[in-house]
Scaffold this motif. Structure first.
Motif, mmCIF file in Angstrom:
data_model
loop_
_atom_site.group_PDB
_atom_site.id
_atom_site.type_symbol
_atom_site.label_atom_id
_atom_site.label_comp_id
_atom_site.label_asym_id
_atom_site.label_seq_id
_atom_site.Cartn_x
_atom_site.Cartn_y
_atom_site.Cartn_z
ATOM 1 N N PRO A 20 0.804 -1.225 0.000
ATOM 2 C CA PRO A 20 0.000 0.000 0.000
ATOM 3 C C PRO A 20 0.836 1.275 0.000
ATOM 4 C CG PRO A 20 -0.973 -1.607 1.472
ATOM 5 C CD PRO A 20 0.349 -2.172 1.035
ATOM 6 N N ASP A 21 2.001 1.239 0.635
ATOM 7 C CA ASP A 21 2.859 2.425 0.658
ATOM 8 C C ASP A 21 3.661 2.591 -0.620
ATOM 9 O OD1 ASP A 21 1.989 2.996 3.212
ATOM 10 O OD2 ASP A 21 3.622 1.890 4.177
ATOM 11 N N SER A 22 3.883 1.507 -1.342
ATOM 12 C CA SER A 22 4.688 1.550 -2.562
ATOM 13 C C SER A 22 4.119 0.549 -3.564
ATOM 14 C CB SER A 22 6.154 1.212 -2.245
ATOM 15 O OG SER A 22 6.938 1.273 -3.422
ATOM 16 N N PRO A 23 3.042 0.912 -4.246
ATOM 17 C CA PRO A 23 2.352 -0.047 -5.128
ATOM 18 C C PRO A 23 3.026 -0.181 -6.498
ATOM 19 C CG PRO A 23 1.163 2.023 -5.070
ATOM 20 C CD PRO A 23 2.306 2.175 -4.109
ATOM 21 N N THR A 24 4.191 -0.787 -6.494
ATOM 22 C CA THR A 24 4.960 -0.945 -7.734
ATOM 23 C C THR A 24 4.332 -2.022 -8.608
ATOM 24 O OG1 THR A 24 6.989 -0.278 -6.610
ATOM 25 C CG2 THR A 24 7.216 -1.474 -8.693
ATOM 26 N N LEU A 25 4.103 -1.686 -9.859
ATOM 27 C CA LEU A 25 3.499 -2.623 -10.804
ATOM 28 C C LEU A 25 4.469 -2.910 -11.949
ATOM 29 C CD1 LEU A 25 -0.137 -1.208 -11.032
ATOM 30 C CD2 LEU A 25 0.616 -3.254 -9.817
ATOM 31 N N TYR A 26 4.616 -4.188 -12.259
ATOM 32 C CA TYR A 26 5.365 -4.631 -13.429
ATOM 33 C C TYR A 26 4.376 -4.996 -14.529
ATOM 34 C CZ TYR A 26 9.557 -5.122 -10.476
ATOM 35 O OH TYR A 26 10.627 -4.896 -9.642
ATOM 36 N N ARG A 27 4.860 -4.964 -15.769
ATOM 37 C CA ARG A 27 4.022 -5.386 -16.887
ATOM 38 C C ARG A 27 4.579 -6.690 -17.447
ATOM 39 N NH1 ARG A 27 0.158 -2.989 -19.619
ATOM 40 N NH2 ARG A 27 0.647 -1.009 -18.589
ATOM 41 N N LEU A 28 3.754 -7.727 -17.396
ATOM 42 C CA LEU A 28 4.131 -9.019 -17.956
ATOM 43 C C LEU A 28 3.538 -9.131 -19.351
ATOM 44 C CD1 LEU A 28 5.295 -11.928 -17.656
ATOM 45 C CD2 LEU A 28 3.025 -12.580 -16.783
ATOM 46 N N ARG A 29 4.404 -9.272 -20.342
ATOM 47 C CA ARG A 29 3.933 -9.445 -21.712
ATOM 48 C C ARG A 29 4.107 -10.904 -22.112
ATOM 49 N NH1 ARG A 29 5.156 -4.728 -25.461
ATOM 50 N NH2 ARG A 29 3.273 -4.096 -24.348
ATOM 51 N N THR A 30 2.979 -11.558 -22.359
ATOM 52 C CA THR A 30 2.988 -12.966 -22.770
ATOM 53 C C THR A 30 2.704 -13.025 -24.261
ATOM 54 O OG1 THR A 30 2.148 -13.606 -20.590
ATOM 55 C CG2 THR A 30 1.982 -15.235 -22.352
ATOM 56 N N THR A 31 3.626 -13.609 -25.017
ATOM 57 C CA THR A 31 3.448 -13.684 -26.467
ATOM 58 C C THR A 31 3.525 -15.124 -26.944
ATOM 59 O OG1 THR A 31 5.820 -13.277 -26.776
ATOM 60 C CG2 THR A 31 4.359 -11.378 -26.927
ATOM 61 N N VAL A 32 2.739 -15.410 -27.971
ATOM 62 C CA VAL A 32 2.818 -16.664 -28.695
ATOM 63 C C VAL A 32 3.401 -16.324 -30.064
ATOM 64 C CG1 VAL A 32 1.546 -18.631 -29.632
ATOM 65 C CG2 VAL A 32 0.855 -17.622 -27.441
ATOM 66 N N GLU A 33 4.584 -16.870 -30.371
ATOM 67 C CA GLU A 33 5.318 -16.487 -31.574
ATOM 68 C C GLU A 33 5.481 -17.695 -32.496
ATOM 69 O OE1 GLU A 33 8.973 -14.801 -30.195
ATOM 70 O OE2 GLU A 33 7.966 -13.560 -28.670
ATOM 71 N N GLU A 34 5.297 -17.415 -33.781
ATOM 72 C CA GLU A 34 5.415 -18.463 -34.794
ATOM 73 C C GLU A 34 6.106 -17.882 -36.025
ATOM 74 O OE1 GLU A 34 2.348 -21.751 -36.568
ATOM 75 O OE2 GLU A 34 1.799 -19.647 -36.822
ATOM 76 N N ARG A 35 7.236 -18.452 -36.391
ATOM 77 C CA ARG A 35 7.977 -18.024 -37.568
ATOM 78 C C ARG A 35 8.184 -16.504 -37.601
ATOM 79 N NH1 ARG A 35 4.426 -21.767 -39.895
ATOM 80 N NH2 ARG A 35 3.241 -20.081 -40.859
ATOM 81 N N SER A 36 8.766 -16.001 -36.516
ATOM 82 C CA SER A 36 9.158 -14.580 -36.426
ATOM 83 C C SER A 36 7.976 -13.615 -36.457
ATOM 84 C CB SER A 36 10.141 -14.218 -37.546
ATOM 85 O OG SER A 36 11.309 -15.010 -37.461
ATOM 86 N N ARG A 37 6.849 -14.085 -36.032
ATOM 87 C CA ARG A 37 5.727 -13.154 -35.870
ATOM 88 C C ARG A 37 4.965 -13.523 -34.616
ATOM 89 N NH1 ARG A 37 0.381 -14.680 -38.883
ATOM 90 N NH2 ARG A 37 0.430 -16.949 -38.711
#
Length: 916
Positions: free
Chosen positions: A424-441
């Motif tokens: 509550p005094d320091s509500p640090t948030l990280y961003r988790l990026r979940t990707t599904v990648e196939e043949r460089s896309r």
């Protein structure tokens, strides 16, 4: 090593469907007492063998007033009348009947339930037998009878005490059953005896065809939307069906498209005339796949339904369901190879609580991927963790192959060096990026905000956040606004969270149902712990449909909110139902199977919950009788007089009563704090006033009112926080008493009071000893020995026209001035620093002020507003000098100028609004 460069995203697309709707609604559905098969009661007159009129208003007429919350009670104050008891009803005219309905007492304590009975009509027996020991509606059918005088004799009761209590009595008349919606509703109600409404598909189609021609004119709507605007300060309830329609685009070929929308409380969706999907339960969204575009039709129905939690009739609830499409709508398009929906079993993304070490944190991320395509797919699941500045701090990748039609869940570990923990005094948030990648896309991508934190509980140490004890200072919040009910804008949710934070609370219970993800997001960002709750309130139905929906709500609540770092524990018990041990264990086990860290619920024998709510006994006792850590989920209201609690005070009732309400909270907090740490904390009832279906229309025990104006109770709690200097004078400085006491809420070590610059008193907060409530009076110096910041009272301050100033040792200053004659209106948009957005709801206020801008606190005149689209009335009375209305912003960015007038007084304000 070269840095990882993410490939271009060609996957997930989201189309906003909030705009472009038309809606129309039906007339309000009939209730149990005024349906087409109920004999009208307007001309009835009731008398009884005895009735209670001294101890409470419980005369015989209360049994036929159509209000389940009132009742006829046999005499008990002067003398206790014995069985048998009789109730005689003069029907006014000769009446045909084919059945009898009876409702026992619906409010606590549920005593006086009759058992054996006899019923006669003009002296002829029409029914006799036993009434079940239940609060449910009792119904009995008999051959058609006719008469003018109905007599009910109650021969004994289900308990040894000789009293009888009856909430409602009604007669059923012969009806010709038709095919329209009224008949359908009546059939369902009559067949099941308790207003159940669970039509099979064919009957639902008949109902739709019967209702659509009866709709009034269609009107434009933008979501979130309330299908009915509730008049302010009215106990009126609208419940029934509303329809929404719009066109939706066709899905892209070879892609998967899901429709997401939220309606209250039963939702049915048709696409191009074919029934597509349904959901029974309005507190979480409906999700369904679509395979074509075209005409979308949505029916939402918030009628009483005991098969859908909460289940209790709205007229007997302590809150309002609301109505309409109350959340956002969107189309989510993904590749056939995609991250699954979080509401599926083991679906979506789940982030475990981290393991903390010296300078390190590690966590497991679980991702479910499905291949809906015709061929096997080879792909990479990649997790990339970004800190608040967007810097990558951890990454993991795994290569996989999925066959057609298969789903698989993958676990990946992330390790973070020198983590910044969430609190509550320091509500640090990280961003988790979940990707599904196939043949460089990238074929699919989902961003999840997470906070690194651990939570443990024990009776010995209380609530531990990241291994450190934290005392929980809590409140409760209904998702409820004036006029629109739960259909709030995202920015309005954030403003609510800001007020909770400013009041000094570090935890909020989401009473008594799921609340918007926008509010959860705001709590994550601001550092407010949350207690998500499943929908429920003092109602439990043994029917399998209700039981299964309760389990569904438990599972989906956890799946929806599990990645929010603000979640402290899960309330997976239907509120105040005190379930049997086996049932409670079923609910607890269902939550644990979904990965819930901690569950919470009612105190009862063998309660399985990790956190057991403290009990409630007369005499203001809140015992923690379990061997588990406790939490006082609600305090400060009902124990001070029930429905007429002295805590329930509106701002317009004046400062003395408002200070009395603040005293109730201060006295209670001082009483319960010594129970720490085995009682981990306490939660006020409540943060904001809320709409109720009772005569008083608004339950006014909030620290802020329905219009989100702060009360003295708010100032008291704000003064209990130590993070920054706080000082608030809880007084006005108007002519009146020659000398007066001045209450000040502050967290300073000493305070100095001046009148017109002249120093009169310097005082220090002095902890006062605890006393019984009856032995105290508001802010008499007592009952503050357990508070962090005892309120200060300056005694016998002489009044002099001008300025009263209080300054503090920590640099805070507050002042109040004597108001002169009203001169103008000061108008402003009270956005709390959250910039208004498109389709936002913003309170605009007008204060009656003098020539110096000082609010005239005794003003109660009506103020007329114009120049904007108002969500409710455009005229409002001043309460302590200030009037409030609710403005809805348009869908295109711009500027709004609101003008206000009250007789010769005028004022205006302008504010801009833009994209979300």
């Amino acid at each position: 090593m070269l840095p990882y460069l993410p490939p271009p995203i060609v996957g997930r697309q989201i189309v906003d469907l909030d705009a472009g709707w038309d809606f129309s609604r039906m007339a309000s559905m009939p209730s149990v007492w005024n349906g087409p098969d109920a004999v009208p009661t307007a001309g009835w007159r009731a008398s009884a063998s005895s009735e209670e009129t001294r101890g409470e208003r419980a005369e015989a007429a209360r049994a036929i007033d159509g209000r389940p919350e009132t009742f006829w009670h046999s005499e008990y104050e002067a003398q206790t009348a014995p069985y048998p008891h009789s109730l005689r009803i003069d029907l006014g005219t000769e009446t045909e009947a084919v059945g009898l309905r009876l409702l026992t007492r619906q409010t606590s304590p549920q005593n006086g339930r009759p058992k054996r009975y006899r019923a006669t009509l003009d002296g002829t027996m029409i029914a006799q037998g036993e009434i079940p020991n239940s609060a449910s509606l009792f119904e009995v059918r008999f051959p058609k009878a006719k008469g003018k005088s109905l007599v009910l004799e109650f021969l004994d009761g289900h308990r040894s005490d000789p009293i009888v209590v009856v909430a409602e009595v009604g007669l059923i008349r012969p009806t010709r059953l038709g095919a329209d919606w009224q008949s359908q509703y009546s059939i369902a109600k009559v067949m099941t005896s308790d207003a159940r409404f669970d039509l099979p598909p064919a009957e639902l189609e008949k109902l739709k065809r019967a209702e659509l021609p009866k709709l009034g004119g269609w009107q434009a709507a933008t979501l979130p939307h309330a299908a009915w605007t509730r008049p302010l300060n009215s106990p009126e309830i609208w419940h029934g069906a509303a329809y929404y329609r719009r066109r939706i685009p066709a899905p892209l070929a070879g892609r998967r498209t899901q429709l997401v929308l939220q309606g209250m409380q039963s939702v049915d969706v048709w696409l191009n005339g074919r029934h597509l999907a349904a959901r029974r339960g309005g507190y979480l969204p409906l999700r369904t796949e679509i395979r074509e575009g075209g005409d979308l039709l949505v029916r939402v129905d918030n009628s009483d339904n005991p098969l859908i939690p909460p289940g209790k009739p709205q007229s007997q609830l302590d809150f309002m369901y609301g109505n309409g499409l109350i959340g956002h709508a969107r189309l989510v398009t993904t590749d056939r190879l995609h991250i699954t929906d979080s509401l599926e079993k083991d679906g979506g993304i789940r982030v475990d609580a981290p393991t903390l070490g010296k300078g390190r944190a590690s966590t497991w991320v679980h991702t479910s991927v499905r291949n809906d395509g015709p061929k096997s797919r080879t792909f990479v699941v990649r997790q990339t963790l970004l800190d608040p500045m967007g810097k990558r701090v951890a990454m993991a990748a795994i290569s996989q192959v999925l066959s057609p039609g298969r789903s698989e869940r993958f676990a990946q570990r992330l390790a973070v060096v020198n983590p910044r923990l969430w609190s509550p005094d320091s509500p640090t948030l990280y961003r988790l990026r979940t990707t599904v990648e196939e043949r460089s896309r990238i074929v699919d991508s989902v961003d999840t905000r997470i906070g690194l934190r651990t939570i443990e509980v024990s009776r010995k140490r209380g609530f531990l956040l990241n291994g450190k004890p934290i005392r929980l200072v809590g409140t409760n919040r209904h998702q409820d606004y004036p006029w629109v009910g739960p259909a709030l804008s995202d920015a309005a949710h954030r403003r609510d969270a800001l007020l909770i934070k400013r009041a000094g609370h570090n935890i909020v219970r989401l009473a008594h149902y799921n609340q918007s993800s926008a509010f959860m997001d705001a709590c994550d960002e601001l550092g407010i712990l949350t207690i998500p709750c499943i929908p429920g309130w003092q109602f439990l139905n043994g029917d399998s449909r209700f039981t299964e929906r309760t389990l569904r709500d438990i599972r989906e609540t956890i799946r929806t909110d599990r990645n929010h770092p603000s979640v402290a524990f899960w309330e997976t018990s239907l509120n105040e139902t005190y379930p049997a041990p086996a049932l409670a264990k079923t609910w607890h086990d269902a939550a644990k199977a979904e990965g819930a860290n901690l569950t919470a619920g009612d105190l009862s024998p063998q309660a399985p919950w990790d956190v057991v709510y403290n009990g409630w006994e007369e005499g203001f006792r809140r015992p923690s009788a379990s061997n588990r850590p406790g939490y006082i989920r609600e305090y400060g209201d009902f124990e001070f007089g029930g429905a007429t609690s002295s805590t329930r005070v509106r701002i317009g009732e004046g400062l003395p009563k408002l200070l009395g309400a603040a005293w109730n909270y201060a006295w209670s907090l001082n009483r319960y704090r010594p129970q720490y740490p085995f009682t981990m904390g306490v939660g006020t009832w409540e943060m904001f006033d809320h709409n109720v279906p009772w005569d008083f229309a608004v339950s006014a025990s909030g620290l802020a009112d329905l219009m989100r104006r702060e009360k003295p109770s708010f100032w008291f709690f704000a003064s209990q926080q130590a993070e920054k200097p706080y000082l608030k004078i809880a007084a006005y400085w108007q002519p009146g008493a020659a000398v007066r006491d001045v209450v000040v809420f502050s967290n300073a070590r000493w305070l100095t009071l001046r009148v017109n610059g002249r120093k009169l008193q310097t005082v220090q907060p002095v902890p006062g000893r605890a006393t019984d409530y009856e032995a105290s009076r508001p802010f008499d110096g007592s009952n503050s020995n357990h508070l962090d910041a005892p309120p200060v009272v300056f005694r016998n301050v002489p009044f002099a026209t001008g300025e009263l100033t209080v300054s503090s040792s920590n640099g805070a200053v507050d002042r109040v001035r004597t108001a002169g004659a009203p001169a103008r209106l000061r108008v402003w948009a009270d956005d709390l620093g959250v910039s208004p957005t498109l389709n936002d709801l913003v309170f605009v206020r007008a204060a009656v002020v003098d020539t110096h801008g000082v609010v005239c606190p005794e003003e109660s005149r009506q103020v007329q507003f114009e120049g904007a689209a108002f969500a409710g009335q455009s005229t409002a009375p001043c309460e302590m000098g200030v009037a409030s209305v609710l403005v809805r912003t348009p869908l295109m960015a711009g500027k709004i100028e609101v003008r206000a007038k009250a007789g010769v007084l005028k004022g205006a304000c302008a504010f801009t609004f833009g994209a979300n």
